[in-house]
Write a protein that holds these residues in place. Structure first.
Motif, PDB file in Angstrom:
ATOM      1  N   GLY A  57      17.506   1.493  13.089  1.00 31.83           N
ATOM      2  CA  GLY A  57      18.836   2.473  12.910  1.00 31.83           C
ATOM      3  C   GLY A  57      19.321   2.528  14.316  1.00 31.83           C
ATOM      4  N   ILE A  58      20.344   3.296  14.345  1.00 29.08           N
ATOM      5  CA  ILE A  58      21.219   3.504  15.457  1.00 29.08           C
ATOM      6  C   ILE A  58      21.235   5.042  16.071  1.00 29.08           C
ATOM      7  CG2 ILE A  58      22.452   1.412  15.167  1.00 29.08           C
ATOM      8  CD1 ILE A  58      24.807   2.978  13.880  1.00 29.08           C
ATOM      9  N   LYS A  59      20.096   5.771  15.621  1.00 24.50           N
ATOM     10  CA  LYS A  59      20.156   7.059  16.039  1.00 24.50           C
ATOM     11  C   LYS A  59      20.034   7.592  17.436  1.00 24.50           C
ATOM     12  CE  LYS A  59      19.180   8.826  11.335  1.00 24.50           C
ATOM     13  NZ  LYS A  59      18.206   9.778  10.590  1.00 24.50           N
ATOM     14  N   THR A  60      18.849   6.633  18.159  1.00 26.45           N
ATOM     15  CA  THR A  60      18.803   6.808  19.454  1.00 26.45           C
ATOM     16  C   THR A  60      19.369   6.241  20.537  1.00 26.45           C
ATOM     17  OG1 THR A  60      16.966   5.352  19.613  1.00 26.45           O
ATOM     18  CG2 THR A  60      16.206   7.259  18.621  1.00 26.45           C
ATOM     19  N   GLY A  61      19.380   6.471  21.712  1.00 23.82           N
ATOM     20  CA  GLY A  61      20.258   5.790  22.757  1.00 23.82           C
ATOM     21  C   GLY A  61      19.549   4.541  22.976  1.00 23.82           C
ATOM     22  N   LEU A  62      18.423   4.083  22.891  1.00 24.26           N
ATOM     23  CA  LEU A  62      17.772   2.900  23.004  1.00 24.26           C
ATOM     24  C   LEU A  62      18.027   2.000  21.858  1.00 24.26           C
ATOM     25  CD1 LEU A  62      16.015   0.844  24.523  1.00 24.26           C
ATOM     26  CD2 LEU A  62      14.141   2.104  23.179  1.00 24.26           C
ATOM     27  N   GLN A  63      18.276   2.339  20.630  1.00 21.53           N
ATOM     28  CA  GLN A  63      18.691   1.698  19.341  1.00 21.53           C
ATOM     29  C   GLN A  63      20.044   1.164  19.847  1.00 21.53           C
ATOM     30  OE1 GLN A  63      17.637   4.550  16.615  1.00 21.53           O
ATOM     31  NE2 GLN A  63      15.666   3.426  15.559  1.00 21.53           N
ATOM     32  N   ARG A  64      20.997   1.928  20.188  1.00 23.36           N
ATOM     33  CA  ARG A  64      22.394   1.826  20.328  1.00 23.36           C
ATOM     34  C   ARG A  64      22.611   0.820  21.674  1.00 23.36           C
ATOM     35  NH1 ARG A  64      23.049   7.397  18.793  1.00 23.36           N
ATOM     36  NH2 ARG A  64      22.774   8.044  21.000  1.00 23.36           N
ATOM     37  N   ILE A  65      21.729   0.797  22.432  1.00 27.68           N
ATOM     38  CA  ILE A  65      21.973  -0.259  23.716  1.00 27.68           C
ATOM     39  C   ILE A  65      21.375  -1.513  23.027  1.00 27.68           C
ATOM     40  CG2 ILE A  65      20.790  -0.808  25.971  1.00 27.68           C
ATOM     41  CD1 ILE A  65      20.683   2.119  26.684  1.00 27.68           C
ATOM     42  N   LEU A  66      20.323  -1.590  22.176  1.00 23.22           N
ATOM     43  CA  LEU A  66      19.814  -2.738  21.906  1.00 23.22           C
ATOM     44  C   LEU A  66      20.938  -3.403  20.819  1.00 23.22           C
ATOM     45  CD1 LEU A  66      16.192  -1.905  20.954  1.00 23.22           C
ATOM     46  CD2 LEU A  66      16.969  -3.402  22.875  1.00 23.22           C
ATOM     47  N   LEU A  67      21.596  -2.641  19.931  1.00 25.78           N
ATOM     48  CA  LEU A  67      22.342  -3.098  19.099  1.00 25.78           C
ATOM     49  C   LEU A  67      23.793  -3.620  20.025  1.00 25.78           C
ATOM     50  CD1 LEU A  67      23.658  -3.632  16.300  1.00 25.78           C
ATOM     51  CD2 LEU A  67      24.463  -1.218  16.286  1.00 25.78           C
ATOM     52  N   GLY A  68      24.169  -2.836  20.827  1.00 20.15           N
ATOM     53  CA  GLY A  68      25.144  -3.452  21.721  1.00 20.15           C
ATOM     54  C   GLY A  68      24.771  -4.668  22.509  1.00 20.15           C
ATOM     55  N   TYR A  69      23.870  -4.892  22.899  1.00 13.07           N
ATOM     56  CA  TYR A  69      23.350  -6.112  23.486  1.00 13.07           C
ATOM     57  C   TYR A  69      23.421  -7.349  22.693  1.00 13.07           C
ATOM     58  CZ  TYR A  69      20.654  -9.721  25.629  1.00 13.07           C
ATOM     59  OH  TYR A  69      20.192 -11.015  26.043  1.00 13.07           O
ATOM     60  N   ALA A  70      22.834  -7.066  21.312  1.00 12.77           N
ATOM     61  CA  ALA A  70      22.676  -8.090  20.306  1.00 12.77           C
ATOM     62  C   ALA A  70      24.070  -8.527  19.790  1.00 12.77           C
ATOM     63  CB  ALA A  70      21.804  -7.397  19.262  1.00 12.77           C
ATOM     64  N   LEU A  71      24.894  -7.447  19.667  1.00 10.77           N
ATOM     65  CA  LEU A  71      26.561  -7.809  19.428  1.00 10.77           C
ATOM     66  C   LEU A  71      27.142  -8.669  20.635  1.00 10.77           C
ATOM     67  CD1 LEU A  71      27.666  -4.374  17.887  1.00 10.77           C
ATOM     68  CD2 LEU A  71      27.391  -6.626  16.716  1.00 10.77           C
ATOM     69  N   VAL A  72      26.683  -8.422  21.854  1.00 11.38           N
ATOM     70  CA  VAL A  72      27.409  -9.284  22.893  1.00 11.38           C
ATOM     71  C   VAL A  72      26.717 -10.671  22.714  1.00 11.38           C
ATOM     72  CG1 VAL A  72      27.103  -9.751  25.553  1.00 11.38           C
ATOM     73  CG2 VAL A  72      27.363  -7.452  24.528  1.00 11.38           C
ATOM     74  N   GLU A  73      25.351 -10.846  22.466  1.00 11.63           N
ATOM     75  CA  GLU A  73      24.904 -12.089  22.192  1.00 11.63           C
ATOM     76  C   GLU A  73      25.592 -12.749  20.894  1.00 11.63           C
ATOM     77  OE1 GLU A  73      23.403 -13.811  24.298  1.00 11.63           O
ATOM     78  OE2 GLU A  73      22.397 -12.534  25.604  1.00 11.63           O
ATOM     79  N   VAL A  74      25.600 -12.376  20.040  1.00  9.77           N
ATOM     80  CA  VAL A  74      26.229 -12.834  18.763  1.00  9.77           C
ATOM     81  C   VAL A  74      27.635 -13.113  19.221  1.00  9.77           C
ATOM     82  CG1 VAL A  74      27.159 -12.393  16.391  1.00  9.77           C
ATOM     83  CG2 VAL A  74      24.744 -11.604  17.053  1.00  9.77           C
ATOM     84  N   THR A  75      28.455 -12.250  19.570  1.00 10.73           N
ATOM     85  CA  THR A  75      29.992 -12.604  20.087  1.00 10.73           C
ATOM     86  C   THR A  75      30.044 -13.921  21.009  1.00 10.73           C
ATOM     87  OG1 THR A  75      30.429 -10.300  19.801  1.00 10.73           O
ATOM     88  CG2 THR A  75      31.983 -11.742  21.002  1.00 10.73           C
TER      89      THR A  75
END
Length: 576
Positions: A57-75
């Motif tokens: 999920g994307i409810k916690t701050g850590l989850q949002r940081i991990l998603l943000g980093y994953a999106l950086v790597e995908v991009t």
């Protein structure tokens, strides 16, 4: 200790080194696939798929940081795929050769090849077993054709390879020439092929065999492997450390104007104008004035090799900085894990170094080149007015470049050993480095013959005990510079054929051994003085660039002291 115990210890040590090399490669290689999987699972979870665990999920701050980093790597990966296609384009620096250049190169390389041959064998190896002697002239050509059988190599295949090797062309380029030029090229090719048949002692089959492939560095596909954005951020961190170190040592940074060279990625604060000055060329470099105002020393010019730039040379730079001499550190950004929009060619690089020296009031200096830096050193030596007074070549890749070793070992070889994986993943398959070598490395510009360095005039040859006349027909260059040179070879170099180079530089004669001085050099290190006044240091236990490791600090000290001595001593002192 028993032999069995020693063998077990060596095996354990080898396994430990392999783990230290392969584990980071596997972890870094897994980042991008993991980022795609994580992003997909987050998307599916947000769409209400009940089978996806809540940790995506994307409810916690850590989850949002991990998603943000994953999106950086995908991009970043998607951008890399687009850039990979762009990096297949031909080089804008691609030179053409003249008929005189081609005849000289063919004759000279053929002479250097046949001079070391015994009946039925040669000192020059197939890349499959680098640095081992005992192969025939046929094996030399088979190696360039990736170990194809000699009977499978047809005359058309040799013509295609020779078009690349001597003309820097392929059949498409020939078709774009006018009819008269096409006929001239065809006649010249036939002459070369006839001489090759004489060398091989066989008549090559007519036609072209499409089942075999030769190594043609500037014409083949540029192979590269993706690295995650995290790796380039690590490189940026190493660069930041290096800049802090260099500024603490009194160095000033000079960079090109943004309309000349624009560093794409990773970012560097050194390119912010408040931290740097303009170099007025396509090069970036660091400069430290001499320690005292009364110094009359020549400048020391360090040119690094492939890797992360100047960072691996921090100990060498510190040792050089102790000498009362001006110091220039030339940065080759295109082979420093940097993605740049253009690569300076040979002429542009030479002019940039000359401007760099002239800006501070110097005409020449002591050049210290390592690995690919020896290529730039060779360019400077070949210039009609070389800005080189003395030269030290460490792990040189410029000698015997007509052999297949350097091309195969760096570009075409698939790794098997741990050190080969280290070279393959961290250097030869990095996108910027791969493009630099695959499209901008022209062997005929980069090869250095043994009579092009060392003592240069009749007087200087007498001073070092060599009174043979110099045959101008053996050199491409009329200029002779009456200075000294030193070459440092690693016996286990996985790129260059250093055993053959050692013999080549000693002209096949028994070396004149000399003492390298009071340095703690690796066991078995020898130093020889060649007939043309060249000092050659051979370290049998070292691999390419391993002189930079902490345990080999004695080699670094030797290089720094030799450069410092040459920079601060008069010519009379050096030649006696």
């Amino acid at each position: 200790m028993s032999l069995d115990t020693q063998s077990t210890d060596r095996s354990s040590s080898t396994m430990g080194v392999a783990t230290l090399i392969l584990l980071p490669i596997m972890l870094l290689s897994a980042i991008t696939p993991a980022s795609f999987v994580y992003t997909a699972l987050v998307v599916l979870h947000s769409l209400g798929w009940s089978s996806i665990p809540k940790i995506f999920g994307i409810k916690t701050g850590l989850q949002r940081i991990l998603l943000g980093y994953a999106l950086v790597e995908v991009t970043f990966y998607l951008w890399y795929r687009r850039r990979k296609r762009w990096l297949q384009r031909p080089s804008s620096n691609s030179p053409l050769t003249t008929p005189e250049d081609r005849v000289f190169l063919f004759r000279r390389c053929l002479a250097d090849l046949t001079a070391a041959m015994e009946p039925g064998k040669t000192e020059y190896p197939l890349p499959r077993e680098a640095h081992e002697a005992g192969y025939s002239a046929a094996d030399f050509f088979r190696a360039w054709f990736l170990n194809a059988k000699l009977s499978d190599i047809h005359r058309g295949n040799i013509e295609e390879w020779m078009l690349w090797a001597l003309f820097n062309m392929d059949y498409v380029d020939v078709e774009q020439q006018d009819k008269e030029m096409q006929r001239a090229i065809f006649v010249e090719l036939q002459n070369y092929c006839n001489e090759i048949e004489v060398l091989l002692g066989v008549e090559l089959p007519d036609g072209y065999n499409p089942r075999i492939k030769s190594m043609r560095l500037n014409k083949d596909v540029v192979h590269m492997k993706h690295r995650p954005a995290l790796w380039y951020l690590i490189v940026a961190g190493l660069d930041a450390y290096t800049q802090i170190l260099l500024r603490s040592l009194g160095f000033m940074h000079f960079v090109p104007r943004k309309d000349i060279v624009n560093c794409v990625f990773p970012p560097s604060f050194s390119h912010l104008r408040r931290f740097t000055r303009e170099s007025n060329s396509a090069l970036s470099y660091w400069y430290r004035p001499p320690l005292t105002a009364r110094s009359t020393a020549k400048p020391i010019i360090l040119i690094h090799g492939i890797g992360t730039g100047l960072q691996p040379y921090d100990v060498l730079i510190k040792m050089l900085s102790k000498h009362d001499a001006p110091i220039f550190l030339v940065e080759l950004m295109h082979v420093s894990m940097r993605m740049v929009n253009r690569i300076p060619g040979r002429r542009e690089t030479i002019e940039g170094i000359k401007r760099m020296l002239q800006k501070e009031g110097y005409e020449d200096g002591v050049v210290v080149g390592h690995s690919l830096g020896t290529v730039v050193s060779t360019w400077l030596i070949h210039d009609p007015e070389p800005p080189v007074s003395h030269v030290i070549l460490v792990d040189p890749v410029v000698f015997l470049l007509h052999l297949p070793d350097v091309a195969y070992n760096f570009v075409y070889r698939f790794p098997k050993r741990a050190n080969e994986w280290l070279l393959w993943w961290f250097a030869s398959r990095e996108a910027g480095i791969s493009y630099s070598l695959g499209r901008n490395f022209f062997w005929f510009e980069n090869i250095l013959f043994r009579d092009e360095i060392g003592c240069r005039t009749k007087k200087d040859m007498v001073l070092v005990g060599h009174d043979a006349e110099w045959d101008r027909s053996q050199s491409r260059h009329e200029g002779r510079w009456a200075k000294k040179a030193c070459v440092v070879l690693a016996g286990k170099d996985q790129i260059a054929p250093t055993k053959a180079v050692w013999k080549y530089l000693n002209q096949g004669e028994e070396p004149n051994y000399i003492q390298p001085g009071p340095y703690q050099l690796p066991p078995g290190t020898t130093m020889a003085h060649t007939p043309n006044g060249l000092d050659v240091v051979y370290c049998p236990g070292l691999d390419h660039a391993s002189f930079l490791l902490p345990q080999n600090k004695g080699v670094v000290r030797f290089i720094a002291d030799r450069a410092g001595k040459w920079a601060t001593s008069s010519d009379h002192e050096l030649l006696n």
